[in-house]
Design a protein around this motif. Structure first.
Motif, PDB file in Angstrom:
ATOM      1  N   ASN A   1      -0.447 -11.325  -3.685  1.00  0.00           N
ATOM      2  CA  ASN A   1      -1.673 -10.092  -3.639  1.00  0.00           C
ATOM      3  C   ASN A   1       0.301  -9.152  -3.547  1.00  0.00           C
ATOM      4  O   ASN A   1       0.365  -8.132  -4.712  1.00  0.00           O
ATOM      5  N   ARG A   2       0.836  -9.345  -2.690  1.00  0.00           N
ATOM      6  CA  ARG A   2       2.195  -8.267  -2.385  1.00  0.00           C
ATOM      7  C   ARG A   2       3.223  -8.689  -3.195  1.00  0.00           C
ATOM      8  O   ARG A   2       4.153  -7.530  -4.149  1.00  0.00           O
TER       9      ARG A   2
ATOM     10  N   GLU B   1       2.209  -6.475  -6.824  1.00  0.00           N
ATOM     11  CA  GLU B   1       3.182  -5.488  -6.567  1.00  0.00           C
ATOM     12  C   GLU B   1       4.719  -5.338  -6.123  1.00  0.00           C
ATOM     13  O   GLU B   1       5.012  -4.081  -6.859  1.00  0.00           O
ATOM     14  N   ILE B   2       5.296  -5.906  -6.092  1.00  0.00           N
ATOM     15  CA  ILE B   2       7.164  -5.822  -6.458  1.00  0.00           C
ATOM     16  C   ILE B   2       7.024  -5.846  -7.740  1.00  0.00           C
ATOM     17  O   ILE B   2       8.233  -5.525  -7.902  1.00  0.00           O
ATOM     18  N   LEU B   3       6.361  -7.388  -8.298  1.00  0.00           N
ATOM     19  CA  LEU B   3       7.201  -7.520  -9.362  1.00  0.00           C
ATOM     20  C   LEU B   3       6.375  -6.438 -10.445  1.00  0.00           C
ATOM     21  O   LEU B   3       7.602  -6.114 -11.102  1.00  0.00           O
ATOM     22  N   ILE B   4       5.460  -5.459 -10.430  1.00  0.00           N
ATOM     23  CA  ILE B   4       5.091  -4.914 -10.623  1.00  0.00           C
ATOM     24  C   ILE B   4       6.210  -3.421 -11.187  1.00  0.00           C
ATOM     25  O   ILE B   4       6.940  -2.577 -12.013  1.00  0.00           O
TER      26      ILE B   4
ATOM     27  N   ASP C   1      -2.327 -16.621   4.126  1.00  0.00           N
ATOM     28  CA  ASP C   1      -1.447 -16.605   4.180  1.00  0.00           C
ATOM     29  C   ASP C   1      -0.265 -16.975   2.918  1.00  0.00           C
ATOM     30  O   ASP C   1       0.455 -15.896   1.885  1.00  0.00           O
ATOM     31  N   VAL C   2      -1.093 -17.736   2.204  1.00  0.00           N
ATOM     32  CA  VAL C   2      -0.726 -17.897   0.497  1.00  0.00           C
ATOM     33  C   VAL C   2      -1.161 -16.351   0.038  1.00  0.00           C
ATOM     34  O   VAL C   2      -0.227 -15.956  -0.647  1.00  0.00           O
ATOM     35  N   THR C   3      -2.004 -15.662  -0.074  1.00  0.00           N
ATOM     36  CA  THR C   3      -2.451 -15.516  -1.029  1.00  0.00           C
ATOM     37  C   THR C   3      -2.487 -13.829  -0.771  1.00  0.00           C
ATOM     38  O   THR C   3      -2.142 -12.399  -1.656  1.00  0.00           O
TER      39      THR C   3
ATOM     40  N   GLU D   1      -8.883 -11.444  -2.633  1.00  0.00           N
ATOM     41  CA  GLU D   1      -7.659 -11.051  -1.370  1.00  0.00           C
ATOM     42  C   GLU D   1      -7.267  -9.442  -3.295  1.00  0.00           C
ATOM     43  O   GLU D   1      -7.435  -8.509  -2.000  1.00  0.00           O
ATOM     44  N   LEU D   2      -7.647  -9.998  -4.140  1.00  0.00           N
ATOM     45  CA  LEU D   2      -7.135  -8.895  -4.979  1.00  0.00           C
ATOM     46  C   LEU D   2      -8.127  -8.402  -5.258  1.00  0.00           C
ATOM     47  O   LEU D   2      -7.899  -7.049  -5.124  1.00  0.00           O
ATOM     48  N   MET D   3      -9.710  -8.365  -4.984  1.00  0.00           N
ATOM     49  CA  MET D   3     -10.654  -7.457  -5.133  1.00  0.00           C
ATOM     50  C   MET D   3     -10.895  -6.415  -3.956  1.00  0.00           C
ATOM     51  O   MET D   3     -11.248  -5.209  -3.861  1.00  0.00           O
ATOM     52  N   GLN D   4      -9.417  -6.521  -3.333  1.00  0.00           N
ATOM     53  CA  GLN D   4      -9.351  -5.813  -2.073  1.00  0.00           C
ATOM     54  C   GLN D   4      -8.640  -4.688  -2.943  1.00  0.00           C
ATOM     55  O   GLN D   4      -8.379  -3.057  -1.498  1.00  0.00           O
ATOM     56  N   ASN D   5      -8.288  -4.455  -3.908  1.00  0.00           N
ATOM     57  CA  ASN D   5      -7.295  -3.602  -4.547  1.00  0.00           C
ATOM     58  C   ASN D   5      -7.958  -2.911  -5.551  1.00  0.00           C
ATOM     59  O   ASN D   5      -9.414  -3.268  -6.118  1.00  0.00           O
ATOM     60  N   ASN D   6      -7.316  -1.529  -6.126  1.00  0.00           N
ATOM     61  CA  ASN D   6      -7.954  -1.020  -7.084  1.00  0.00           C
ATOM     62  C   ASN D   6      -7.381  -2.224  -8.735  1.00  0.00           C
ATOM     63  O   ASN D   6      -7.013  -1.984  -9.596  1.00  0.00           O
ATOM     64  N   TYR D   7      -7.802  -3.648  -8.753  1.00  0.00           N
ATOM     65  CA  TYR D   7      -7.617  -3.735  -9.858  1.00  0.00           C
ATOM     66  C   TYR D   7      -8.158  -4.344 -10.839  1.00  0.00           C
ATOM     67  O   TYR D   7      -9.385  -4.470 -10.410  1.00  0.00           O
TER      68      TYR D   7
END
Length: 323
Positions: free
Chosen positions: A264-265, A268-271, A258-260, A53-59
């Motif tokens: 993932n969300r 974003e929120i914590l950062i 749902d867990v991942t 899931e994280l691989m879908q973002n620019n991380y």
């Protein structure tokens, strides 16, 4: 997207005998700095799905995992090679944090059998709590912005899963649950006020995005039931005289995707959060709906076209009636 993987002879982040190279499939300007996320336990069932899931973002993602072949087979399936290492090894972790400099840590590493934990308490304390202490202490020392910890609904013990609130005081029925609860308290008492911390009380995670990433642990209901039926054996249900509708335990099941998505969300929120008044969050991650173990077994039998008579066994040590 940036993916970090260990390669002999690379030049970027030297880690424990490996060199970490960066694969890119998008253009980055010179001043662009993607978020770096360290994931422990990345080769496990939840970890591999999260990496996917994280691989879908620019991380930039650094995947730490144990040395079991099954752990790395999952990561290989999604196109990322993990860094082998033990989160109880202080020297190894210091090298990881020093070289990679993560902004976010997602801590998933640990053992997870409630029944086994009751007979192997020291093993579970060292693997689950000592590793949490090591990783969190180094996160503090290295100015990590957000720390996400995989806790468990096992901290509640016997409570109605449809009405459990994070503020409820639980009474864990296994050493596994007690160690998870102790871990949450450790994070709360040792947060210096500079890290956004969230412990996720994961309920009973099921499902898979692909067969190669499926849960394989023998003590998990769904894979254990499917394996027995496909082997020509009757499914097993532990506990038949419990105070529930059909006498079997009630569980809240939540799909892995749902867990991942939640994790993932949360990254974003914590950062992005500018309100640091709540630095130690605890969140339940479940469906809010309980289903009996017998009902789940019956659904699996129906799907597989099986008509075995269910094998009845006594309840296992550490298994709550409902959670």
């Amino acid at each position: 997207m940036k993916i970090l993987s260990p390669e002999r002879g690379g030049q970027k982040y030297p880690l424990h005998g490996y060199k970490v190279s960066v694969n890119r499939n998008f253009h980055m300007s010179d001043n662009f700095c993607p978020m770096r996320i360290l994931v422990t336990g990345s080769g496990g069932y939840i970890g591999a799905h999260l990496i996917q899931e994280l691989m879908q973002n620019n991380y930039e993602i650094l995947a730490l995992s144990g040395r079991a072949p099954t752990k790395f087979s999952r990561l290989n399936q999604i196109g990322i090679r993990g860094i082998p290492g033990d989160t109880r090894n202080q020297d190894f972790l210091e090298k990881v944090f020093s070289d990679f400099k993560p902004s976010v840590v997602v801590h998933l590493a640990g053992l997870k059998s409630p029944e086994e934990s009751n007979s192997k308490n020291e093993l579970y304390f060292n693997n689950n709590h000592k590793s949490l202490e090591n990783v969190f202490n180094l996160a503090k020392q290295n100015n990590v912005k957000a720390f996400i910890n995989a806790s468990s609904s096992a901290v509640y013990g016997d409570l109605d899963s449809s009405s459990i609130k994070e503020t409820d005081t639980g009474n864990p029925s296994s050493n596994y649950g007690r160690i998870k609860k102790f871990g949450e308290e450790f994070l709360s008492h040792n947060n210096p006020g500079s890290i956004n911390v969230c412990s996720l009380r994961l309920f009973n995670v099921i499902g898979s995005s692909s067969p190669s990433l499926k849960e394989s642990a023998k003590f998990h209901l769904v894979p254990a039931t499917v394996t027995r039926i496909k082997s020509g054996l009757p499914p097993i249900v532990y506990g038949w005289d419990l105070p529930t509708t059909d006498g079997t335990a009630i569980r809240d099941y939540v799909h892995i995707k749902d867990v991942t998505h939640v994790i993932n969300r949360l990254v974003e929120i914590l950062i992005e959060s500018v309100d640091f008044s709540q630095r130690n969050l605890i969140l339940n991650v479940g469906s809010g709906h309980g289903t009996s173990v017998l009902k789940v077994v019956q659904l699996i039998q129906e799907f597989l076209g099986s008509d075995f008579a269910v094998e009845k066994r006594p309840a296992r040590s550490g298994d709550p009636i409902s959670v």
